[in-house]
Design a protein around this motif. Structure first.
Motif, PDB file in Angstrom:
ATOM      1  N   VAL A 194       0.851  -1.195   0.000  1.00 49.11           N
ATOM      2  CA  VAL A 194       0.000   0.000   0.000  1.00 49.11           C
ATOM      3  C   VAL A 194       0.882   1.240   0.000  1.00 49.11           C
ATOM      4  CG1 VAL A 194      -0.186   0.064   2.533  1.00 49.11           C
ATOM      5  CG2 VAL A 194      -1.947   1.175   1.135  1.00 49.11           C
ATOM      6  N   ASN A 195       0.464   2.241  -0.750  1.00 49.75           N
ATOM      7  CA  ASN A 195       1.167   3.520  -0.755  1.00 49.75           C
ATOM      8  C   ASN A 195       0.710   4.376   0.420  1.00 49.75           C
ATOM      9  OD1 ASN A 195       2.701   5.792  -2.073  1.00 49.75           O
ATOM     10  ND2 ASN A 195       0.658   6.667  -2.037  1.00 49.75           N
ATOM     11  N   ILE A 196       1.624   5.186   0.966  1.00 58.29           N
ATOM     12  CA  ILE A 196       1.267   6.171   1.995  1.00 58.29           C
ATOM     13  C   ILE A 196       1.845   7.519   1.592  1.00 58.29           C
ATOM     14  CG2 ILE A 196       0.971   4.617   3.964  1.00 58.29           C
ATOM     15  CD1 ILE A 196       3.869   5.188   4.767  1.00 58.29           C
ATOM     16  N   TYR A 197       1.022   8.564   1.686  1.00 55.95           N
ATOM     17  CA  TYR A 197       1.462   9.921   1.363  1.00 55.95           C
ATOM     18  C   TYR A 197       1.920  10.601   2.649  1.00 55.95           C
ATOM     19  CZ  TYR A 197      -0.706   9.093  -3.155  1.00 55.95           C
ATOM     20  OH  TYR A 197      -1.029   8.578  -4.386  1.00 55.95           O
ATOM     21  N   ILE A 198       3.224  10.741   2.805  1.00 54.79           N
ATOM     22  CA  ILE A 198       3.771  11.176   4.081  1.00 54.79           C
ATOM     23  C   ILE A 198       3.857  12.698   4.222  1.00 54.79           C
ATOM     24  CG2 ILE A 198       5.060   9.031   4.351  1.00 54.79           C
ATOM     25  CD1 ILE A 198       7.611  10.529   3.587  1.00 54.79           C
ATOM     26  N   GLY A 199       3.677  13.465   3.140  1.00 55.78           N
ATOM     27  CA  GLY A 199       3.743  14.915   3.264  1.00 55.78           C
ATOM     28  C   GLY A 199       3.878  15.583   1.916  1.00 55.78           C
ATOM     29  N   GLY A 200       4.074  16.906   1.952  1.00 56.59           N
ATOM     30  CA  GLY A 200       4.293  17.671   0.745  1.00 56.59           C
ATOM     31  C   GLY A 200       3.248  18.729   0.499  1.00 56.59           C
ATOM     32  N   ALA A 201       3.654  19.793  -0.186  1.00 53.14           N
ATOM     33  CA  ALA A 201       2.780  20.940  -0.442  1.00 53.14           C
ATOM     34  C   ALA A 201       1.591  20.590  -1.315  1.00 53.14           C
ATOM     35  CB  ALA A 201       3.586  22.068  -1.097  1.00 53.14           C
ATOM     36  N   ILE A 224       4.813   1.960   0.386  1.00 52.25           N
ATOM     37  CA  ILE A 224       5.466   2.841  -0.586  1.00 52.25           C
ATOM     38  C   ILE A 224       5.377   4.265  -0.034  1.00 52.25           C
ATOM     39  CG2 ILE A 224       5.569   3.591  -2.994  1.00 52.25           C
ATOM     40  CD1 ILE A 224       3.734   1.213  -3.696  1.00 52.25           C
ATOM     41  N   PRO A 225       6.372   4.740   0.708  1.00 52.89           N
ATOM     42  CA  PRO A 225       6.315   6.108   1.250  1.00 52.89           C
ATOM     43  C   PRO A 225       6.493   7.130   0.121  1.00 52.89           C
ATOM     44  CG  PRO A 225       7.899   4.724   2.437  1.00 52.89           C
ATOM     45  CD  PRO A 225       7.561   4.027   1.158  1.00 52.89           C
ATOM     46  N   THR A 226       5.555   8.070   0.030  1.00 55.65           N
ATOM     47  CA  THR A 226       5.545   9.025  -1.082  1.00 55.65           C
ATOM     48  C   THR A 226       5.363  10.446  -0.577  1.00 55.65           C
ATOM     49  OG1 THR A 226       4.587   7.333  -2.526  1.00 55.65           O
ATOM     50  CG2 THR A 226       4.446   9.605  -3.285  1.00 55.65           C
ATOM     51  N   ARG A 255       9.138   6.941  11.885  1.00 57.03           N
ATOM     52  CA  ARG A 255      10.038   5.833  12.182  1.00 57.03           C
ATOM     53  C   ARG A 255      10.261   4.909  10.977  1.00 57.03           C
ATOM     54  NH1 ARG A 255      11.055   8.781  15.863  1.00 57.03           N
ATOM     55  NH2 ARG A 255      11.281   8.231  18.072  1.00 57.03           N
ATOM     56  N   ILE A 256      10.279   5.496   9.791  1.00 58.03           N
ATOM     57  CA  ILE A 256      10.697   4.758   8.605  1.00 58.03           C
ATOM     58  C   ILE A 256      12.219   4.810   8.573  1.00 58.03           C
ATOM     59  CG2 ILE A 256      10.647   4.689   6.080  1.00 58.03           C
ATOM     60  CD1 ILE A 256       7.870   6.016   6.250  1.00 58.03           C
ATOM     61  N   PRO A 257      12.902   3.683   8.663  1.00 57.23           N
ATOM     62  CA  PRO A 257      14.357   3.696   8.875  1.00 57.23           C
ATOM     63  C   PRO A 257      15.146   4.078   7.630  1.00 57.23           C
ATOM     64  CG  PRO A 257      13.575   1.457   8.665  1.00 57.23           C
ATOM     65  CD  PRO A 257      12.348   2.328   8.653  1.00 57.23           C
ATOM     66  N   ARG A 258      16.414   4.351   7.838  1.00 49.94           N
ATOM     67  CA  ARG A 258      17.326   4.615   6.734  1.00 49.94           C
ATOM     68  C   ARG A 258      17.397   3.408   5.802  1.00 49.94           C
ATOM     69  NH1 ARG A 258      22.813   5.823   9.523  1.00 49.94           N
ATOM     70  NH2 ARG A 258      22.043   4.081  10.754  1.00 49.94           N
ATOM     71  N   ASP A 259      17.866   3.680   4.596  1.00 47.36           N
ATOM     72  CA  ASP A 259      17.999   2.674   3.547  1.00 47.36           C
ATOM     73  C   ASP A 259      16.660   2.194   3.009  1.00 47.36           C
ATOM     74  OD1 ASP A 259      20.779   2.740   3.640  1.00 47.36           O
ATOM     75  OD2 ASP A 259      20.846   1.223   5.211  1.00 47.36           O
ATOM     76  N   MET A 260      15.584   2.860   3.398  1.00 47.21           N
ATOM     77  CA  MET A 260      14.274   2.566   2.839  1.00 47.21           C
ATOM     78  C   MET A 260      13.916   3.623   1.792  1.00 47.21           C
ATOM     79  SD  MET A 260      13.190  -0.247   4.069  1.00 47.21           S
ATOM     80  CE  MET A 260      14.868  -0.879   4.192  1.00 47.21           C
ATOM     81  N   PRO A 261      13.029   3.306   0.847  1.00 44.67           N
ATOM     82  CA  PRO A 261      12.734   4.240  -0.252  1.00 44.67           C
ATOM     83  C   PRO A 261      11.761   5.338   0.153  1.00 44.67           C
ATOM     84  CG  PRO A 261      11.423   2.258  -0.505  1.00 44.67           C
ATOM     85  CD  PRO A 261      12.335   2.012   0.673  1.00 44.67           C
ATOM     86  N   ILE A 262      11.912   6.491  -0.478  1.00 40.56           N
ATOM     87  CA  ILE A 262      10.915   7.562  -0.457  1.00 40.56           C
ATOM     88  C   ILE A 262      10.747   8.011  -1.907  1.00 40.56           C
ATOM     89  CG2 ILE A 262      10.203   9.786   0.472  1.00 40.56           C
ATOM     90  CD1 ILE A 262      12.249   9.450   2.692  1.00 40.56           C
ATOM     91  N   TYR A 263       9.504   8.013  -2.370  1.00 37.20           N
ATOM     92  CA  TYR A 263       9.206   8.397  -3.747  1.00 37.20           C
ATOM     93  C   TYR A 263       8.700   9.836  -3.795  1.00 37.20           C
ATOM     94  CZ  TYR A 263       9.472   3.442  -5.044  1.00 37.20           C
ATOM     95  OH  TYR A 263       9.892   2.165  -5.274  1.00 37.20           O
ATOM     96  N   PHE A 264       9.163  10.587  -4.797  1.00 35.98           N
ATOM     97  CA  PHE A 264       8.600  11.911  -5.057  1.00 35.98           C
ATOM     98  C   PHE A 264       7.532  11.769  -6.130  1.00 35.98           C
ATOM     99  CE2 PHE A 264       7.923  16.013  -6.871  1.00 35.98           C
ATOM    100  CZ  PHE A 264       8.004  16.870  -5.784  1.00 35.98           C
TER     101      PHE A 264
END
Length: 448
Positions: free
Chosen positions: A249-256, A281-283, A324-333
Protein backbone atom coordinates in the motif's frame (compact mmCIF):
# COMPACT_ATOMS: atom_id res chain seq x y z
CA UNK A 1 -3.60 11.12 -6.42
CA UNK A 2 -2.93 11.05 -10.09
CA UNK A 3 -3.25 13.71 -12.79
CA UNK A 4 -6.12 15.49 -11.04
CA UNK A 5 -6.85 19.11 -11.95
CA UNK A 6 -7.48 21.30 -8.96
CA UNK A 7 -10.09 24.04 -8.91
CA UNK A 8 -8.97 27.33 -10.41
CA UNK A 9 -9.90 30.90 -9.70
CA UNK A 10 -10.03 30.83 -5.87
CA UNK A 11 -12.04 33.84 -4.79
CA UNK A 12 -10.23 36.31 -2.58
CA UNK A 13 -11.36 36.91 0.98
CA UNK A 14 -12.27 40.50 0.28
CA UNK A 15 -15.04 39.33 -2.02
CA UNK A 16 -17.11 37.50 0.56
CA UNK A 17 -20.89 37.63 0.23
CA UNK A 18 -23.47 37.34 2.99
CA UNK A 19 -24.81 33.88 3.69
CA UNK A 20 -28.44 32.87 3.54
CA UNK A 21 -29.63 30.93 6.56
CA UNK A 22 -27.84 27.55 6.76
CA UNK A 23 -25.26 26.03 4.46
CA UNK A 24 -26.75 23.51 2.06
CA UNK A 25 -24.11 21.53 0.19
CA UNK A 26 -24.91 20.27 -3.27
CA UNK A 27 -24.72 16.62 -2.22
CA UNK A 28 -27.04 14.68 0.04
CA UNK A 29 -24.60 14.80 2.95
CA UNK A 30 -25.70 16.55 6.18
CA UNK A 31 -25.56 20.35 6.21
CA UNK A 32 -22.20 21.62 7.38
CA UNK A 33 -22.95 24.35 9.94
CA UNK A 34 -25.36 27.11 10.74
CA UNK A 35 -23.99 30.59 10.15
CA UNK A 36 -24.23 33.64 12.35
CA UNK A 37 -23.36 37.29 11.90
CA UNK A 38 -19.82 38.35 12.73
CA UNK A 39 -20.10 40.59 15.79
CA UNK A 40 -16.55 41.85 16.00
CA UNK A 41 -14.66 43.91 13.46
CA UNK A 42 -12.25 41.84 11.43
CA UNK A 43 -8.72 42.95 10.47
CA UNK A 44 -8.41 45.50 7.71
CA UNK A 45 -8.02 42.89 4.99
CA UNK A 46 -10.79 40.62 6.23
CA UNK A 47 -14.47 40.27 5.67
CA UNK A 48 -17.59 42.39 5.67
CA UNK A 49 -20.97 40.78 6.41
CA UNK A 50 -19.23 37.41 6.38
CA UNK A 51 -20.58 33.96 7.00
CA UNK A 52 -19.24 32.59 10.25
CA UNK A 53 -18.70 28.95 11.12
CA UNK A 54 -18.60 28.14 14.85
CA UNK A 55 -16.92 25.24 16.61
CA UNK A 56 -15.92 24.85 20.29
CA UNK A 57 -15.65 28.56 20.92
CA UNK A 58 -13.84 29.21 17.63
CA UNK A 59 -15.66 31.53 15.20
CA UNK A 60 -14.24 31.54 11.68
CA UNK A 61 -15.22 33.91 8.85
CA UNK A 62 -16.04 31.90 5.72
CA UNK A 63 -14.78 33.37 2.43
CA UNK A 64 -17.07 33.29 -0.58
CA UNK A 65 -16.96 30.00 -2.44
CA UNK A 66 -15.60 28.00 0.50
CA UNK A 67 -17.35 24.85 1.67
CA UNK A 68 -17.94 24.16 5.38
CA UNK A 69 -18.25 20.62 6.73
CA UNK A 70 -19.04 19.26 10.20
CA UNK A 71 -17.15 16.00 10.48
CA UNK A 72 -19.03 14.87 13.59
CA UNK A 73 -22.26 15.00 11.55
CA UNK A 74 -20.58 13.55 8.47
CA UNK A 75 -17.80 11.18 9.68
CA UNK A 76 -17.05 9.71 6.24
CA UNK A 77 -16.29 13.16 4.80
CA UNK A 78 -12.78 13.35 3.34
CA UNK A 79 -10.63 16.29 4.49
CA UNK A 80 -9.46 17.39 1.05
CA UNK A 81 -6.76 19.90 0.17
CA UNK A 82 -7.75 20.39 -3.45
CA UNK A 83 -10.58 22.87 -2.94
CA UNK A 84 -11.12 25.73 -0.46
CA UNK A 85 -13.00 24.55 2.61
CA UNK A 86 -13.31 24.64 6.39
CA UNK A 87 -13.57 21.31 8.22
CA UNK A 88 -14.86 21.18 11.80
CA UNK A 89 -14.26 18.26 14.16
CA UNK A 90 -12.34 15.02 14.06
CA UNK A 91 -12.45 13.01 10.84
CA UNK A 92 -13.95 9.54 11.07
CA UNK A 93 -11.70 6.48 10.97
CA UNK A 94 -12.75 5.58 7.41
CA UNK A 95 -13.09 8.78 5.32
CA UNK A 96 -14.43 8.30 1.81
CA UNK A 97 -11.62 9.93 -0.20
CA UNK A 98 -11.09 9.83 -3.96
CA UNK A 99 -8.05 7.91 -5.10
CA UNK A 100 -6.60 10.77 -7.12
CA UNK A 101 -6.20 14.24 -5.63
CA UNK A 102 -3.49 16.88 -5.86
CA UNK A 103 -3.69 19.58 -3.21
CA UNK A 104 -2.78 23.23 -3.26
CA UNK A 105 -6.00 24.96 -2.19
CA UNK A 106 -6.49 26.97 0.99
CA UNK A 107 -8.18 24.94 3.74
CA UNK A 108 -8.71 25.13 7.49
CA UNK A 109 -9.32 22.16 9.77
CA UNK A 110 -10.42 22.85 13.36
CA UNK A 111 -10.54 19.88 15.72
CA UNK A 112 -10.43 19.25 19.48
CA UNK A 113 -7.08 19.78 21.17
CA UNK A 114 -6.04 16.60 22.94
CA UNK A 115 -5.93 17.02 26.71
CA UNK A 116 -7.91 20.28 26.80
CA UNK A 117 -10.69 20.75 29.36
CA UNK A 118 -13.64 23.13 29.34
CA UNK A 119 -14.24 26.12 31.59
CA UNK A 120 -15.83 25.48 35.00
CA UNK A 121 -17.25 28.05 37.42
CA UNK A 122 -17.22 31.84 37.38
CA UNK A 123 -13.54 32.06 38.27
CA UNK A 124 -12.54 29.68 35.46
CA UNK A 125 -14.66 31.60 32.97
CA UNK A 126 -13.13 34.93 34.02
CA UNK A 127 -9.61 33.59 33.66
CA UNK A 128 -10.45 32.10 30.30
CA UNK A 129 -11.92 35.41 29.20
CA UNK A 130 -8.63 37.18 29.84
CA UNK A 131 -6.72 34.43 28.06
CA UNK A 132 -9.12 34.68 25.11
CA UNK A 133 -8.49 38.42 24.78
CA UNK A 134 -4.75 37.83 24.65
CA UNK A 135 -5.11 35.01 22.15
CA UNK A 136 -7.33 37.04 19.81
CA UNK A 137 -4.79 39.86 19.90
CA UNK A 138 -2.06 37.40 18.87
CA UNK A 139 -4.20 35.93 16.10
CA UNK A 140 -4.85 39.41 14.70
CA UNK A 141 -1.09 39.77 14.16
CA UNK A 142 -0.44 36.18 13.07
CA UNK A 143 1.87 35.72 10.10
CA UNK A 144 1.74 32.56 8.01
CA UNK A 145 5.38 31.86 7.29
CA UNK A 146 6.08 29.95 4.10
CA UNK A 147 7.40 26.42 4.52
CA UNK A 148 8.03 23.43 2.31
CA UNK A 149 4.81 21.64 3.29
CA UNK A 150 2.59 24.76 2.90
CA UNK A 151 0.95 24.02 6.24
CA UNK A 152 0.69 25.68 9.65
CA UNK A 153 -0.79 24.57 12.95
CA UNK A 154 -2.06 26.80 15.75
CA UNK A 155 -3.11 25.42 19.14
CA UNK A 156 -5.91 27.34 20.85
CA UNK A 157 -6.06 25.95 24.42
CA UNK A 158 -8.50 28.73 25.37
CA UNK A 159 -11.02 27.08 23.03
CA UNK A 160 -9.83 23.50 23.44
CA UNK A 161 -9.07 23.32 19.74
CA UNK A 162 -6.26 23.23 17.23
CA UNK A 163 -6.28 24.83 13.78
CA UNK A 164 -4.41 23.35 10.83
CA UNK A 165 -4.20 25.63 7.83
CA UNK A 166 -3.05 24.72 4.32
CA UNK A 167 -2.20 27.34 1.70
CA UNK A 168 -1.65 27.21 -2.04
CA UNK A 169 0.54 29.44 -4.18
CA UNK A 170 0.76 32.18 -1.52
CA UNK A 171 -0.21 32.75 2.10
CA UNK A 172 -2.43 35.84 1.77
CA UNK A 173 -5.89 34.24 1.84
CA UNK A 174 -5.11 31.82 4.65
CA UNK A 175 -3.44 34.52 6.73
CA UNK A 176 -6.43 36.84 6.36
CA UNK A 177 -8.86 34.16 7.51
CA UNK A 178 -6.70 33.19 10.49
CA UNK A 179 -6.36 36.83 11.57
CA UNK A 180 -10.14 37.08 11.48
CA UNK A 181 -10.74 34.17 13.88
CA UNK A 182 -12.57 35.10 17.08
CA UNK A 183 -12.89 33.07 20.29
CA UNK A 184 -15.51 32.88 23.01
CA UNK A 185 -14.73 32.36 26.68
CA UNK A 186 -16.71 29.14 27.06
CA UNK A 187 -16.84 25.89 25.17
CA UNK A 188 -18.12 22.37 25.71
CA UNK A 189 -15.86 19.36 25.75
CA UNK A 190 -16.40 16.56 23.26
CA UNK A 191 -15.76 12.80 23.60
CA UNK A 192 -12.14 11.61 23.39
CA UNK A 193 -10.81 10.55 20.00
CA UNK A 194 -11.65 7.10 18.71
CA UNK A 195 -8.91 4.56 19.45
CA UNK A 196 -8.99 3.66 15.75
CA UNK A 197 -7.20 6.93 15.00
CA UNK A 198 -4.12 5.80 16.89
CA UNK A 199 -2.82 9.18 18.10
CA UNK A 200 -0.40 11.66 16.59
CA UNK A 201 3.19 11.21 15.50
CA UNK A 202 4.41 13.77 17.99
CA UNK A 203 2.55 12.21 20.91
CA UNK A 204 3.70 8.61 20.53
CA UNK A 205 6.59 7.06 22.35
CA UNK A 206 9.72 6.31 20.39
CA UNK A 207 10.36 2.84 19.04
CA UNK A 208 13.57 1.09 18.22
CA UNK A 209 14.53 1.49 14.55
CA UNK A 210 13.95 -1.56 12.39
CA UNK A 211 16.99 -3.50 11.39
CA UNK A 212 15.83 -4.20 7.84
CA UNK A 213 18.44 -2.42 5.73
CA UNK A 214 19.33 -2.43 2.05
CA UNK A 215 22.57 -4.27 1.25
CA UNK A 216 24.50 -3.96 -1.97
CA UNK A 217 23.35 -6.57 -4.46
CA UNK A 218 21.06 -8.44 -2.05
CA UNK A 219 18.70 -5.72 -0.88
CA UNK A 220 15.49 -6.82 0.80
CA UNK A 221 14.02 -3.36 0.61
CA UNK A 222 12.20 -4.57 -2.49
CA UNK A 223 9.04 -6.62 -2.66
CA UNK A 224 6.61 -8.17 -5.10
CA UNK A 225 2.86 -8.31 -5.19
CA UNK A 226 -0.38 -6.45 -5.79
CA UNK A 227 -0.59 -2.95 -4.39
CA UNK A 228 -3.03 -0.08 -4.14
CA UNK A 229 -2.86 3.62 -3.41
CA UNK A 230 -5.56 5.91 -2.12
CA UNK A 231 -5.53 9.51 -1.01
CA UNK A 232 -5.67 8.95 2.75
CA UNK A 233 -4.34 6.02 4.76
CA UNK A 234 -7.29 3.67 5.44
CA UNK A 235 -8.23 2.57 8.94
CA UNK A 236 -6.56 -0.46 10.51
CA UNK A 237 -9.91 -2.23 10.19
CA UNK A 238 -9.96 -1.57 6.45
CA UNK A 239 -6.34 -2.63 6.06
CA UNK A 240 -7.06 -5.93 7.81
CA UNK A 241 -10.11 -6.53 5.60
CA UNK A 242 -8.07 -5.90 2.43
CA UNK A 243 -5.03 -7.96 3.40
CA UNK A 244 -6.09 -11.13 1.56
CA UNK A 245 -6.30 -9.18 -1.69
CA UNK A 246 -3.27 -6.85 -1.43
CA UNK A 247 0.21 -6.95 0.06
CA UNK A 248 1.51 -3.42 -0.72
CA UNK A 249 0.00 0.00 0.00
CA UNK A 250 1.17 3.52 -0.76
CA UNK A 251 1.27 6.17 2.00
CA UNK A 252 1.46 9.92 1.36
CA UNK A 253 3.77 11.18 4.08
CA UNK A 254 3.74 14.92 3.26
CA UNK A 255 4.29 17.67 0.75
CA UNK A 256 2.78 20.94 -0.44
CA UNK A 257 0.57 19.12 -2.98
CA UNK A 258 -0.65 16.29 -0.78
CA UNK A 259 -4.35 15.99 -1.53
CA UNK A 260 -5.84 14.79 1.78
CA UNK A 261 -5.24 14.94 5.49
CA UNK A 262 -3.88 11.79 7.13
CA UNK A 263 -5.67 11.21 10.45
CA UNK A 264 -4.80 7.50 10.49
CA UNK A 265 -1.16 7.74 9.41
CA UNK A 266 0.90 7.40 12.60
CA UNK A 267 3.78 5.32 13.86
CA UNK A 268 1.38 2.87 15.45
CA UNK A 269 -0.58 2.55 12.17
CA UNK A 270 2.63 1.77 10.29
CA UNK A 271 3.67 -0.82 12.88
CA UNK A 272 0.22 -2.42 12.80
CA UNK A 273 -0.09 -2.74 9.01
CA UNK A 274 3.45 -4.05 8.66
CA UNK A 275 2.62 -6.71 11.23
CA UNK A 276 -0.34 -7.63 9.01
CA UNK A 277 2.23 -8.35 6.29
CA UNK A 278 1.93 -5.19 4.21
CA UNK A 279 4.88 -3.47 2.56
CA UNK A 280 4.68 0.31 2.16
CA UNK A 281 5.47 2.84 -0.59
CA UNK A 282 6.32 6.11 1.25
CA UNK A 283 5.55 9.02 -1.08
CA UNK A 284 6.11 12.76 -0.79
CA UNK A 285 3.89 15.02 -2.93
CA UNK A 286 5.71 18.33 -3.29
CA UNK A 287 5.74 21.20 -5.76
CA UNK A 288 4.97 20.31 -9.36
CA UNK A 289 6.59 21.09 -12.72
CA UNK A 290 6.78 24.77 -13.78
CA UNK A 291 4.78 24.06 -16.95
CA UNK A 292 1.89 22.70 -14.88
CA UNK A 293 0.60 26.11 -13.80
CA UNK A 294 -2.80 25.50 -15.35
CA UNK A 295 -3.26 22.13 -13.64
CA UNK A 296 -1.67 22.54 -10.21
CA UNK A 297 -1.50 25.53 -7.90
CA UNK A 298 1.85 24.78 -6.30
CA UNK A 299 4.88 24.46 -8.59
CA UNK A 300 8.60 25.23 -8.53
CA UNK A 301 10.42 27.65 -10.82
CA UNK A 302 13.01 26.54 -13.35
CA UNK A 303 15.65 28.82 -11.81
CA UNK A 304 15.27 27.29 -8.33
CA UNK A 305 14.65 23.67 -9.36
CA UNK A 306 17.80 22.26 -7.73
CA UNK A 307 17.25 24.12 -4.47
CA UNK A 308 13.61 23.04 -4.37
CA UNK A 309 14.58 19.42 -4.99
CA UNK A 310 16.97 19.50 -2.04
CA UNK A 311 14.35 21.15 0.19
CA UNK A 312 11.78 18.52 -0.76
CA UNK A 313 14.22 15.72 0.08
CA UNK A 314 15.06 17.22 3.46
CA UNK A 315 11.37 17.62 4.33
CA UNK A 316 10.52 14.10 3.14
CA UNK A 317 13.28 12.57 5.24
CA UNK A 318 12.09 14.52 8.28
CA UNK A 319 8.57 13.13 7.79
CA UNK A 320 9.92 9.61 7.28
CA UNK A 321 11.97 9.81 10.46
CA UNK A 322 8.98 11.14 12.41
CA UNK A 323 7.07 8.06 11.28
CA UNK A 324 10.04 5.83 12.18
CA UNK A 325 10.70 4.76 8.60
CA UNK A 326 14.36 3.70 8.87
CA UNK A 327 17.33 4.61 6.73
CA UNK A 328 18.00 2.67 3.55
CA UNK A 329 14.27 2.57 2.84
CA UNK A 330 12.73 4.24 -0.25
CA UNK A 331 10.92 7.56 -0.46
CA UNK A 332 9.21 8.40 -3.75
CA UNK A 333 8.60 11.91 -5.06
CA UNK A 334 5.25 12.28 -6.83
CA UNK A 335 5.91 14.27 -10.01
CA UNK A 336 2.62 14.37 -11.88
CA UNK A 337 2.45 14.26 -15.68
CA UNK A 338 3.84 17.39 -17.39
CA UNK A 339 4.51 18.63 -20.92
CA UNK A 340 7.61 16.59 -21.67
CA UNK A 341 7.90 18.12 -25.13
CA UNK A 342 8.69 21.54 -23.65
CA UNK A 343 12.48 21.43 -23.34
CA UNK A 344 12.76 24.10 -20.64
CA UNK A 345 10.18 22.38 -18.48
CA UNK A 346 11.77 18.97 -19.01
CA UNK A 347 15.20 20.29 -18.00
CA UNK A 348 13.74 21.89 -14.87
CA UNK A 349 12.07 18.63 -13.83
CA UNK A 350 15.24 16.63 -14.38
CA UNK A 351 17.27 19.20 -12.41
CA UNK A 352 14.75 18.99 -9.55
CA UNK A 353 14.73 15.17 -9.50
CA UNK A 354 18.52 14.98 -9.77
CA UNK A 355 18.78 17.15 -6.65
CA UNK A 356 16.08 15.06 -4.94
CA UNK A 357 17.98 11.81 -5.54
CA UNK A 358 21.32 13.25 -4.46
CA UNK A 359 19.90 14.75 -1.28
CA UNK A 360 18.13 11.51 -0.33
CA UNK A 361 21.34 9.56 -0.82
CA UNK A 362 23.19 12.03 1.39
CA UNK A 363 20.63 11.26 4.11
CA UNK A 364 20.92 7.50 3.55
CA UNK A 365 17.48 6.94 2.06
CA UNK A 366 16.73 5.28 -1.28
CA UNK A 367 15.49 7.68 -3.94
CA UNK A 368 12.33 6.91 -5.85
CA UNK A 369 10.16 8.85 -8.29
CA UNK A 370 6.52 8.43 -9.28
CA UNK A 371 5.46 9.94 -12.62
CA UNK A 372 3.69 9.23 -15.87
CA UNK A 373 5.40 6.66 -18.06
CA UNK A 374 5.18 9.11 -20.98
CA UNK A 375 6.78 12.06 -19.16
CA UNK A 376 8.81 11.82 -15.95
CA UNK A 377 9.68 8.12 -16.09
CA UNK A 378 10.73 8.16 -19.75
CA UNK A 379 12.62 11.47 -19.39
CA UNK A 380 14.60 10.10 -16.44
CA UNK A 381 15.46 6.93 -18.36
CA UNK A 382 16.71 8.88 -21.36
CA UNK A 383 18.62 11.54 -19.42
CA UNK A 384 22.40 11.74 -19.22
CA UNK A 385 24.54 13.57 -16.70
CA UNK A 386 22.07 13.33 -13.81
CA UNK A 387 21.59 11.06 -10.81
CA UNK A 388 18.65 8.85 -11.66
CA UNK A 389 16.42 7.57 -8.88
CA UNK A 390 17.19 4.08 -7.63
CA UNK A 391 13.54 3.09 -8.04
CA UNK A 392 10.74 4.13 -10.39
CA UNK A 393 6.96 4.03 -9.98
CA UNK A 394 5.21 4.87 -13.22
CA UNK A 395 1.61 5.31 -14.33
CA UNK A 396 0.55 3.53 -17.50
CA UNK A 397 -3.15 2.73 -17.31
CA UNK A 398 -3.28 -0.14 -19.80
CA UNK A 399 -4.86 -2.60 -17.30
CA UNK A 400 -1.86 -4.92 -17.69
CA UNK A 401 -0.45 -5.87 -14.26
CA UNK A 402 3.11 -6.34 -15.48
CA UNK A 403 5.78 -3.81 -14.36
CA UNK A 404 7.86 -4.53 -17.46
CA UNK A 405 4.98 -4.19 -19.94
CA UNK A 406 5.20 -0.64 -21.26
CA UNK A 407 6.54 0.80 -24.52
CA UNK A 408 7.75 3.96 -22.76
CA UNK A 409 10.55 2.41 -20.69
CA UNK A 410 13.39 0.31 -22.05
CA UNK A 411 13.66 -3.15 -20.55
CA UNK A 412 17.10 -2.47 -19.04
CA UNK A 413 15.93 0.62 -17.14
CA UNK A 414 15.30 -0.05 -13.43
CA UNK A 415 15.71 -3.79 -13.75
CA UNK A 416 15.43 -6.00 -11.77
CA UNK A 417 13.34 -5.33 -8.63
CA UNK A 418 13.19 -1.56 -9.05
CA UNK A 419 9.81 -0.98 -10.72
CA UNK A 420 6.24 -0.34 -9.64
CA UNK A 421 3.57 0.07 -12.28
CA UNK A 422 0.27 1.81 -11.70
CA UNK A 423 -1.74 -0.03 -14.32
CA UNK A 424 -5.29 1.10 -13.49
CA UNK A 425 -6.57 4.51 -12.44
CA UNK A 426 -9.25 5.55 -9.99
CA UNK A 427 -11.95 2.98 -9.32
CA UNK A 428 -13.85 1.50 -6.39
CA UNK A 429 -13.23 -1.95 -4.92
CA UNK A 430 -14.74 -3.81 -1.98
CA UNK A 431 -12.93 -6.41 0.10
CA UNK A 432 -14.00 -7.84 3.44
CA UNK A 433 -17.13 -5.69 3.32
CA UNK A 434 -15.17 -2.38 3.09
CA UNK A 435 -15.07 -0.28 -0.10
CA UNK A 436 -12.26 2.14 -1.03
CA UNK A 437 -11.46 4.34 -4.02
CA UNK A 438 -8.06 3.22 -5.25
CA UNK A 439 -5.51 3.07 -8.05
CA UNK A 440 -4.12 -0.41 -8.76
CA UNK A 441 -0.40 -1.24 -8.86
CA UNK A 442 1.82 -4.21 -9.53
CA UNK A 443 5.07 -4.21 -7.57
CA UNK A 444 8.52 -5.56 -8.26
CA UNK A 445 10.44 -2.78 -6.66
CA UNK A 446 11.66 -0.92 -3.61
CA UNK A 447 9.22 -0.77 -0.71
CA UNK A 448 9.43 -0.44 3.07
Amino acid sequence: MRHAVVLSGLLGVAGVAALVTGLQPATARPPAVQATALNQAAPARALNQARVAEYRGVRIPVPAGWEVHRLDLDPTRCVRHDRPAIYLGRPGPEPDCPARLIGGAETLHIEPLDGATGASGASGTAQRGRAVEMRVAKLARFTVRKNVDHQVRIDLPEAGASVTGVYGADTDVLQTVIRSIRLTAEWITTPPPSPLRGGTVEGESSVAPLTERAKSGTSRSWGKGRGFDTCTAPSKRAMAAWRRSYSVVNIYIGGASRGCSQPNLTRSWIRAVRRMGYRLIPTYVGKQAPCNRDNFRVHFKAGTAAAEGRRAAAAAVARARALRIPRDMPIYFDMEAYSSGKAKCRRAVLTFLDAWSRALADREYVSGVYSSAASGARDLGRANGITRPVAIWFAHWDNRPNPYATPYLRARWWHPHRRIKQYRGSHRERHGGIALNIDSNIVDGHVY
